[in-house]
Each structure stands twice: as structure tokens, then as C-alpha cells.
Design a protein around this motif. Structure first.
Motif, PDB file in Angstrom:
ATOM      1  N   GLU A 119       0.822  -1.199   0.000  1.00  0.00           N
ATOM      2  CA  GLU A 119       0.000   0.000   0.000  1.00  0.00           C
ATOM      3  C   GLU A 119       0.865   1.261   0.000  1.00  0.00           C
ATOM      4  N   ALA A 120       1.969   1.224   0.756  1.00  0.00           N
ATOM      5  CA  ALA A 120       2.868   2.383   0.794  1.00  0.00           C
ATOM      6  C   ALA A 120       3.466   2.656  -0.577  1.00  0.00           C
ATOM      7  N   ALA A 121       3.851   1.591  -1.281  1.00  0.00           N
ATOM      8  CA  ALA A 121       4.427   1.757  -2.614  1.00  0.00           C
ATOM      9  C   ALA A 121       3.398   2.334  -3.582  1.00  0.00           C
ATOM     10  N   GLU A 122       2.159   1.860  -3.498  1.00  0.00           N
ATOM     11  CA  GLU A 122       1.114   2.362  -4.392  1.00  0.00           C
ATOM     12  C   GLU A 122       0.739   3.800  -4.043  1.00  0.00           C
ATOM     13  N   PHE A 123       0.647   4.100  -2.758  1.00  0.00           N
ATOM     14  CA  PHE A 123       0.354   5.469  -2.336  1.00  0.00           C
ATOM     15  C   PHE A 123       1.445   6.417  -2.814  1.00  0.00           C
ATOM     16  N   THR A 124       2.700   6.001  -2.691  1.00  0.00           N
ATOM     17  CA  THR A 124       3.831   6.815  -3.133  1.00  0.00           C
ATOM     18  C   THR A 124       3.750   7.089  -4.625  1.00  0.00           C
ATOM     19  N   ARG A 125       3.472   6.056  -5.408  1.00  0.00           N
ATOM     20  CA  ARG A 125       3.394   6.219  -6.861  1.00  0.00           C
ATOM     21  C   ARG A 125       2.322   7.236  -7.233  1.00  0.00           C
ATOM     22  N   ILE A 126       1.143   7.110  -6.637  1.00  0.00           N
ATOM     23  CA  ILE A 126       0.042   8.008  -6.971  1.00  0.00           C
ATOM     24  C   ILE A 126       0.326   9.427  -6.487  1.00  0.00           C
ATOM     25  N   ALA A 127       0.888   9.552  -5.264  1.00  0.00           N
ATOM     26  CA  ALA A 127       1.165  10.874  -4.717  1.00  0.00           C
ATOM     27  C   ALA A 127       2.193  11.618  -5.559  1.00  0.00           C
ATOM     28  N   LEU A 128       3.252  10.933  -5.974  1.00  0.00           N
ATOM     29  CA  LEU A 128       4.273  11.577  -6.802  1.00  0.00           C
ATOM     30  C   LEU A 128       3.703  11.980  -8.163  1.00  0.00           C
ATOM     31  N   GLU A 129       2.857  11.129  -8.700  1.00  0.00           N
ATOM     32  CA  GLU A 129       2.260  11.416 -10.005  1.00  0.00           C
ATOM     33  C   GLU A 129       1.369  12.647  -9.927  1.00  0.00           C
ATOM     34  N   ARG A 130       0.571  12.738  -8.884  1.00  0.00           N
ATOM     35  CA  ARG A 130      -0.366  13.862  -8.766  1.00  0.00           C
ATOM     36  C   ARG A 130       0.350  15.153  -8.400  1.00  0.00           C
ATOM     37  N   ALA A 131       1.460  15.070  -7.639  1.00  0.00           N
ATOM     38  CA  ALA A 131       2.167  16.273  -7.213  1.00  0.00           C
ATOM     39  C   ALA A 131       3.081  16.833  -8.290  1.00  0.00           C
ATOM     40  N   ASN A 132       3.396  16.045  -9.304  1.00  0.00           N
ATOM     41  CA  ASN A 132       4.372  16.435 -10.321  1.00  0.00           C
ATOM     42  C   ASN A 132       3.892  17.661 -11.105  1.00  0.00           C
ATOM     43  N   ARG A 133       4.604  18.786 -10.943  1.00  0.00           N
ATOM     44  CA  ARG A 133       4.211  20.011 -11.649  1.00  0.00           C
ATOM     45  C   ARG A 133       4.471  19.911 -13.152  1.00  0.00           C
ATOM     46  N   ASP A 134       5.290  18.947 -13.583  1.00  0.00           N
ATOM     47  CA  ASP A 134       5.614  18.806 -14.997  1.00  0.00           C
ATOM     48  C   ASP A 134       4.871  17.640 -15.646  1.00  0.00           C
ATOM     49  N   ARG A 135       3.825  17.162 -15.000  1.00  0.00           N
ATOM     50  CA  ARG A 135       3.101  16.006 -15.527  1.00  0.00           C
ATOM     51  C   ARG A 135       2.496  16.324 -16.889  1.00  0.00           C
ATOM     52  N   ARG A 136       2.248  15.269 -17.630  1.00  0.00           N
ATOM     53  CA  ARG A 136       1.686  15.425 -18.961  1.00  0.00           C
ATOM     54  C   ARG A 136       0.351  16.170 -18.882  1.00  0.00           C
ATOM     55  N   GLY A 137       0.168  17.121 -19.738  1.00  0.00           N
ATOM     56  CA  GLY A 137      -1.056  17.903 -19.751  1.00  0.00           C
ATOM     57  C   GLY A 137      -0.927  19.244 -19.064  1.00  0.00           C
ATOM     58  N   ALA A 138       0.152  19.437 -18.294  1.00  0.00           N
ATOM     59  CA  ALA A 138       0.364  20.730 -17.640  1.00  0.00           C
ATOM     60  C   ALA A 138       0.699  21.787 -18.683  1.00  0.00           C
ATOM     61  N   THR A 139       0.213  22.990 -18.495  1.00  0.00           N
ATOM     62  CA  THR A 139       0.416  24.083 -19.447  1.00  0.00           C
ATOM     63  C   THR A 139       1.407  25.094 -18.877  1.00  0.00           C
ATOM     64  N   PRO A 140       1.964  25.981 -19.724  1.00  0.00           N
ATOM     65  CA  PRO A 140       2.825  27.046 -19.187  1.00  0.00           C
ATOM     66  C   PRO A 140       2.134  27.887 -18.128  1.00  0.00           C
TER      67      PRO A 140
END
Length: 337
Positions: free
Chosen positions: A83-104
Motif C-alpha cells: 500500500e505504501a508503494a502504491e500510495f507513493t506512486r500516486i502521490a508523486l504522479e499527482r504532485a508532479n508540476r511537470d506532468r503530462r497535460g500541464a500548461t505554461p
């Protein structure tokens, strides 16, 4: 999406959203307890020449562990390793300011892109679902009615156009930052501390806002109540191998999680092994919270060095924000004519 993934996605969403007698459980999940036992056996906790635990060095408390337990995991005190590994993966993905779809524009609105963050890459090794460990639900107790009113009043003031630099919050003015502490709470970056220790004092150099806490170990009385300090008045002593720091005399301007000048903070530093400090803090402020509450944070030894944190006070940022406020006022006045 699996049921487990959906469950953890909801928890990560709650964690990454906006923030708004002290029984202490020593329970540990078997996986974390076993891992730490192996580490401690390999690298015993160092001691000073006087025989005390040696905390000296550079430490980091960066983490993805939520401060309060997300409602979706209300009945779970600990993550499993999976669960910790899955929570970490999702949290990092959602917090990433450079994630796909982010605009200038997203980058402008967020002030920084991902390169500037150092929020940690995992939950703490204790696998807790929240930093708050008491009350048992992992949530901060409610504020008192007066504290709620005071918090609302400060929020209303912060929404007004500033007349001068004094109208900006202390973090914006680079005077006090919420994660600089005490207590020593992880933030989005600058989560490092350097500890220097002698027989009579412990000094903690805080990277965020580059301030230093100097803790005397002679159990002297606190300063008179008329003397207030940004980081309070700390007095330390040893309880066996645990360093206990008792801090009072805070100002009425820092407001940790809604606290006021009556904040009484009790911190426990326990060296679990050469690379791990268990840090517990208890917040006791009867005029701000309906009851005391406790948190647990894991500090891990960091390679360093500790860099000076240079903030914007004194350069063009505050001046430009004030110019912007005056421009808004002129625009509004023009519309009213």
C-alpha cells in the motif's frame, strides 16, 4: 483500476489537497520494525565522549506521509509495504508540476516547476498513514471557538489589498516559515537540518529561513512570559537516551496549525540507529485546541552540505506586489467614476 488503486488514489488526493494527557502509542508495523532492527544491528547508534546519543550531522525529514490521516484510510494506522508503494506512486504522479497535460500557465500559477521541489520520494519508514499519531484517528483536534474566530480574521486580513509590507504574511516576508518550526515539519523543499551537540547545548540549524535553535541542557527555567521569541524559548534535558526539549514563550504571530502565544511544545528526539532519529512532538495549547495532540516524524541522515536559504525579502518582490496592489486600486477607482 483495481479496488486497492482506487482506495489509495482517494487517499493521495486528500493528502495533496490544501491544508487548513497525550497518549503515545509505540506500535510499529512488523515490516518497519524488522527492517529497523536489522539496520540498528549493522550500525549501532553513535555516542558522544560523555556517553550520550550523538545526534550530530545533517538530517532530512522530507516525506510523502500525510500530516493528517486521509479520511479514506481512517481505520488504518499503518500502510502495508504494498500500500505504501502504491500510495507513493500516486502521490508523486499527482504532485508532479511537470506532468503530462500541464500548461505554461499552470507553471506560472504554481510558482515553480518540478525541478525546485524536494518533497521526498516515499512515506516514512514507520509506514504510518499520518504524521499525527494521537488522537487515534490521526487528525488534529478541533480548534476552540476563539481560535476559529482568530483564524478566520487572519484569513480575511490576508485577502485585503496590502497597504504596506506589514500586511503580508510572515512566510511571504521571509521572517518565519510554517515548516521551519518548531515543530520540525516537512515542507515542499529545504527539509534539512544540521545538529551540533556539546555536553551543555544542542544547536539545530534549520535550512528553511536559515535560523538556528539553541537548546540549553541545564534545565534552566524558561524566560519571563513577557519575553517572546519567533521559535519560542527551548529548555532541554535527557530522559535516559531520549533528548526532551520543552519550548514555551512563542509569539502571537506564528500560529502553527492555528496555535497561539500559549503554545507549549514538547519534543522527543530518539536515535534509533546511526542513520535514523525518531522525532515526536506534542502540541499543548488549551486556548487554541480542544485537547493536546502528538505527531511522529522520522529524520534520516542526509549527505549534505546544508546550503543557506536565501529568500526575497529586501529585493524587488515585495515592492512589485505593492505596486500591483496600487495598480488594482487605480483600476477599480477608474471603473467607479
Amino acid at each position: 483500476m483495481s479496488r486497492c488503486s482506487f482506495f489509495l488514489l482517494a487517499a493521495a488526493t486528500a493528502f495533496l489537497g490544501p491544508a487548513h494527557s497525550t497518549a503515545q502509542t509505540e506500535a510499529q508495523p512488523p515490516t518497519a520494525r524488522s527492517a529497523r532492527a536489522g539496520t540498528a544491528k549493522a550500525q549501532a547508534a553513535p555516542r558522544t565522549a560523555a556517553g550520550r546519543p550523538d545526534f550530530q550531522g545533517i538530517w532530512s525529514n522530507a516525506t510523502l506521509t500525510p500530516f493528517e490521516r486521509p479520511r479514506e484510510v481512517a481505520r488504518k494506522e499503518f500502510f502495508s509495504a504494498q500500500e505504501a508503494a502504491e500510495f507513493t506512486r500516486i502521490a508523486l504522479e499527482r504532485a508532479n508540476r511537470d506532468r503530462r497535460g500541464a500548461t505554461p500557465q499552470d507553471d506560472v500559477n504554481g510558482a515553480y516547476n518540478e525541478a525546485w521541489f524536494d518533497r521526498g520520494s516515499k512515506v516514512y519508514s514507520n509506514l504510518r498513514t499520518s504524521i499525527v499519531v494521537d488522537p487515534a484517528d490521526g487528525r488534529i483536534p478541533p480548534l476552540t471557538p476563539q481560535a476559529r474566530n482568530d483564524t478566520a480574521a487572519r484569513a480575511a486580513i490576508a485577502e485585503r489589498r496590502p497597504e504596506g509590507p506589514e500586511d503580508f504574511t510572515l512566510p511571504i516576508r521571509c521572517i518565519v516559515w510554517p515548516t521551519a518550526g518548531p515543530p520540525m515539519i516537512a515542507g515542499p523543499y529545504n527539509n534539512n537540518y544540521q545538529i551540533v551537540q556539546t555536553r551543555d547545548y544542542v544547536a539545530i540549524d534549520v535550512e528553511m529561513i536559515h535560523d538556528v535553535r539553541i537548546v540549553p541542557l541545564d534545565e534552566r527555567p524558561h524566560l519571563p512570559s513577557s519575553i517572546r521569541q519567533w521559535m519560542g524559548d527551548p529548555v532541554g534535558h535527557w530522559e535516559d537516551d531520549t533528548l526532551v526539549v520543552d519550548t514555551t514563550n512563542f509569539t502571537d504571530k506564528t500560529h502553527f496549525r492555528g496555535s497561539d502565544r500559549n503554545l507549549h511544545l514538547i519534543e522527543h528526539f530518539k536515535l534509533l540507529d546511526a542513520n535514523t532519529i525518531q522525532y515526536r512532538f506534542t502540541v499543548d495549547d488549551p486556548t487554541a485546541f480542544v485537547k493536546p495532540w502528538t505527531g511522529e516524524i522520522i529524520l534520516s541522515r542526509a549527505p549534505g552540505p546544508l546550503y543557506e536559504y536565501a529568500c526575497h525579502e529586501g529585493n524587488y518582490s515585495l515592492l512589485d506586489m505593492l505596486r500591483g496592489a496600487r495598480a488594482e486600486e487605480k483600476a477599480a477607482a477608474g471603473k467607479d467614476r
